[in-house]
Motif scaffolding. Structure first.
Motif, PDB file in Angstrom:
ATOM      1  N   CYS A 213       0.836  -0.813   0.053  1.00  0.00           N
ATOM      2  CA  CYS A 213       0.168   0.187   0.071  1.00  0.00           C
ATOM      3  C   CYS A 213       0.905   1.143  -0.219  1.00  0.00           C
ATOM      4  CB  CYS A 213      -1.025  -0.447   1.152  1.00  0.00           C
ATOM      5  SG  CYS A 213      -2.240   1.104   1.310  1.00  0.00           S
ATOM      6  N   ARG A 214       1.301   1.891  -0.951  1.00  0.00           N
ATOM      7  CA  ARG A 214       2.753   2.476  -1.381  1.00  0.00           C
ATOM      8  C   ARG A 214       1.769   3.972  -2.289  1.00  0.00           C
ATOM      9  NH1 ARG A 214       7.829   0.542  -3.599  1.00  0.00           N
ATOM     10  NH2 ARG A 214       6.584  -0.031  -5.546  1.00  0.00           N
ATOM     11  N   ASN A 215       2.431   5.290  -1.626  1.00  0.00           N
ATOM     12  CA  ASN A 215       1.965   6.344  -2.516  1.00  0.00           C
ATOM     13  C   ASN A 215       0.978   6.611  -2.163  1.00  0.00           C
ATOM     14  OD1 ASN A 215       4.945   7.138  -2.566  1.00  0.00           O
ATOM     15  ND2 ASN A 215       5.030   5.518  -3.632  1.00  0.00           N
ATOM     16  N   VAL A 216      -0.447   5.791  -1.364  1.00  0.00           N
ATOM     17  CA  VAL A 216      -1.712   6.104  -1.200  1.00  0.00           C
ATOM     18  C   VAL A 216      -2.166   7.476   0.448  1.00  0.00           C
ATOM     19  CG1 VAL A 216      -2.563   4.174  -0.748  1.00  0.00           C
ATOM     20  CG2 VAL A 216      -4.022   5.220  -1.691  1.00  0.00           C
ATOM     21  N   THR A 244       5.092   0.024   2.724  1.00  0.00           N
ATOM     22  CA  THR A 244       4.544   1.012   2.529  1.00  0.00           C
ATOM     23  C   THR A 244       5.905   2.297   1.313  1.00  0.00           C
ATOM     24  OG1 THR A 244       5.047   2.166   4.180  1.00  0.00           O
ATOM     25  CG2 THR A 244       3.183   1.283   4.398  1.00  0.00           C
ATOM     26  N   SER A 245       5.625   3.093   1.194  1.00  0.00           N
ATOM     27  CA  SER A 245       6.854   3.925   0.356  1.00  0.00           C
ATOM     28  C   SER A 245       7.825   4.486   1.545  1.00  0.00           C
ATOM     29  CB  SER A 245       5.802   5.204  -0.269  1.00  0.00           C
ATOM     30  OG  SER A 245       6.160   6.659   0.149  1.00  0.00           O
ATOM     31  N   VAL A 246       8.564   5.007   1.319  1.00  0.00           N
ATOM     32  CA  VAL A 246      10.027   5.421   2.145  1.00  0.00           C
ATOM     33  C   VAL A 246       9.522   7.018   3.055  1.00  0.00           C
ATOM     34  CG1 VAL A 246      11.681   4.732   1.139  1.00  0.00           C
ATOM     35  CG2 VAL A 246      11.041   6.646   0.559  1.00  0.00           C
ATOM     36  N   THR A 247       7.944   7.642   1.907  1.00  0.00           N
ATOM     37  CA  THR A 247       7.324   8.494   3.089  1.00  0.00           C
ATOM     38  C   THR A 247       6.576   8.838   3.469  1.00  0.00           C
ATOM     39  OG1 THR A 247       5.921   9.074   1.253  1.00  0.00           O
ATOM     40  CG2 THR A 247       8.067  10.128   0.276  1.00  0.00           C
ATOM     41  N   GLU A 248       6.044   7.310   3.987  1.00  0.00           N
ATOM     42  CA  GLU A 248       4.856   7.550   4.451  1.00  0.00           C
ATOM     43  C   GLU A 248       5.246   6.256   5.607  1.00  0.00           C
ATOM     44  OE1 GLU A 248       1.149   6.960   1.080  1.00  0.00           O
ATOM     45  OE2 GLU A 248       2.613   6.003   1.437  1.00  0.00           O
ATOM     46  N   SER A 249       4.650   6.333   6.717  1.00  0.00           N
ATOM     47  CA  SER A 249       5.199   6.043   7.930  1.00  0.00           C
ATOM     48  C   SER A 249       3.602   5.458   8.949  1.00  0.00           C
ATOM     49  CB  SER A 249       6.075   6.971   9.682  1.00  0.00           C
ATOM     50  OG  SER A 249       5.799   5.800  10.149  1.00  0.00           O
ATOM     51  N   VAL A 250       3.764   4.218   9.955  1.00  0.00           N
ATOM     52  CA  VAL A 250       2.692   3.642  10.504  1.00  0.00           C
ATOM     53  C   VAL A 250       2.777   3.592  11.529  1.00  0.00           C
ATOM     54  CG1 VAL A 250       1.265   2.075  10.679  1.00  0.00           C
ATOM     55  CG2 VAL A 250       1.953   2.448   8.207  1.00  0.00           C
ATOM     56  N   ARG A 251       4.387   4.566  12.188  1.00  0.00           N
ATOM     57  CA  ARG A 251       4.029   4.321  13.342  1.00  0.00           C
ATOM     58  C   ARG A 251       4.272   4.926  14.150  1.00  0.00           C
ATOM     59  NH1 ARG A 251       9.844   2.348  14.583  1.00  0.00           N
ATOM     60  NH2 ARG A 251      11.269   2.012  12.308  1.00  0.00           N
ATOM     61  N   THR A 262      12.186   0.518   6.898  1.00  0.00           N
ATOM     62  CA  THR A 262      11.679   1.817   6.325  1.00  0.00           C
ATOM     63  C   THR A 262      11.178   1.085   5.426  1.00  0.00           C
ATOM     64  OG1 THR A 262      13.485   3.222   6.852  1.00  0.00           O
ATOM     65  CG2 THR A 262      11.804   3.830   5.601  1.00  0.00           C
ATOM     66  N   GLY A 263       9.597   1.467   5.569  1.00  0.00           N
ATOM     67  CA  GLY A 263       8.527   1.108   4.414  1.00  0.00           C
ATOM     68  C   GLY A 263       8.118  -0.617   4.850  1.00  0.00           C
ATOM     69  N   LEU A 264       8.707  -0.975   6.013  1.00  0.00           N
ATOM     70  CA  LEU A 264       8.474  -2.964   5.738  1.00  0.00           C
ATOM     71  C   LEU A 264       7.921  -2.534   7.417  1.00  0.00           C
ATOM     72  CD1 LEU A 264      11.539  -4.424   4.241  1.00  0.00           C
ATOM     73  CD2 LEU A 264       8.972  -4.002   4.084  1.00  0.00           C
ATOM     74  N   TYR A 265       6.566  -3.422   7.185  1.00  0.00           N
ATOM     75  CA  TYR A 265       5.756  -3.838   8.469  1.00  0.00           C
ATOM     76  C   TYR A 265       5.641  -5.451   9.012  1.00  0.00           C
ATOM     77  CZ  TYR A 265       5.877   1.198   8.408  1.00  0.00           C
ATOM     78  OH  TYR A 265       5.995   2.232   8.596  1.00  0.00           O
TER      79      TYR A 265
END
Length: 269
Positions: A213-216, A244-251, A262-265
């Motif tokens: 789910c990247r860049n959304v 996710t993308s490098v610019t989107e954080s779920v943290r 980065t980008g992996l969960y």
């Protein structure tokens, strides 16, 4: 900030997009949204956004609604976007997944399909082309036109700006007019459907090993971001992955996803 004569219509459109599919446009993105809606105005020969907003509420206005959704959700993408995140995922996940009987990945918000096909290429490059016989990659997007383009599998040369020419030669066939068709083996491994990420819970009966789910997420407000990543959690198997993308954080969203890189969960339970 300029006040337009059709500002009321603009506000209604912006609210409709947020409620319908979670796409939000901050005040700084006003000009961008107006530019995108200008295409819809021209297509339906409407004079301004007030008229377009009225059309959205008219009975039988599905064609207009889909055109607005498509224009608002346009995302410029290409093959092997942020390849470093995908490489890290493959490095970490494949040692466990390669012994499985099948691969089940979901490319959410897949746009015209470049991400789904990229994943199939990376799997085939690392594990051999025969792995595609047991690979099932679902690509979904809210826009019918981009889903149709993904299914067609024909891409202009500019989509390969970040792609090794040897990869293009191996997996794509020139079709003329500086365009390329994806190899049949990749098309067999990838399926595309229209889907609204805001329509939770998601209607899957079998879990995925990984969701991309990247860049959304940055199009959504915080509440919709949380709802989306929680819904994604529910359709991934224990130990499965969210990319996710490098610019989107779920943290910072307070969800159950465990950050790995980065980008992996991962889903830990």
């Amino acid at each position: 900030m300029s006040v337009y004569a059709d500002q009321a219509g603009f506000d209604q459109l912006r609210d409709w997009l947020s409620q319908r599919c979670g796409i939000t446009f901050a005040p700084s993105k006003t000009d961008l949204l107006r530019q995108r809606m200008a295409r819809v105005l021209r297509r339906f020969d409407l004079p301004d956004l007030n008229c377009l907003a009225r059309e959205l509420g008219r009975t039988g206005a599905q064609e207009v609604q889909l055109a607005v959704l498509h224009a608002a959700s346009i995302n410029h993408t290409y093959f092997f976007r942020e390849a470093e995140v995908l490489d890290r995922f493959m490095d970490l996940a494949l040692p466990e997944l390669q012994v499985r009987s099948e691969f089940r990945f979901w490319s959410a918000a897949c746009s015209t399909g470049e991400e789904a096909y990229t994943l199939a290429i990376m799997l085939a490059s690392r594990l051999g082309p025969s792995v595609l016989n047991r690979t099932h990659i679902l690509g979904t997007d809210i826009s019918d036109p981009v889903v149709e383009r993904a299914e067609l599998g024909i891409f202009p040369r500019r989509q390969f700006a970040q792609t090794d020419p040897n990869v293009v030669q191996r997996w794509f066939q020139p079709t003329g007019l500086d365009q390329y068709r994806v190899a049949s083996e990749l098309r067999t491994a990838c399926t595309f459907r229209r889907m609204n990420l805001k329509a939770t819970p998601y209607p899957f009966t079998r879990p995925f090993q990984a969701v991309f789910c990247r860049n959304v997420l940055y199009y959504f407000d915080r509440a919709d971001q949380i709802a989306t990543v929680n819904a994604l959690y529910d359709v991934v198997e224990p130990g499965g992955w969210l990319v996710t993308s490098v610019t989107e954080s779920v943290r910072q969203l307070g969800t159950l996803w465990e950050p790995v890189a980065t980008g992996l969960y991962r889903r830990t339970s």
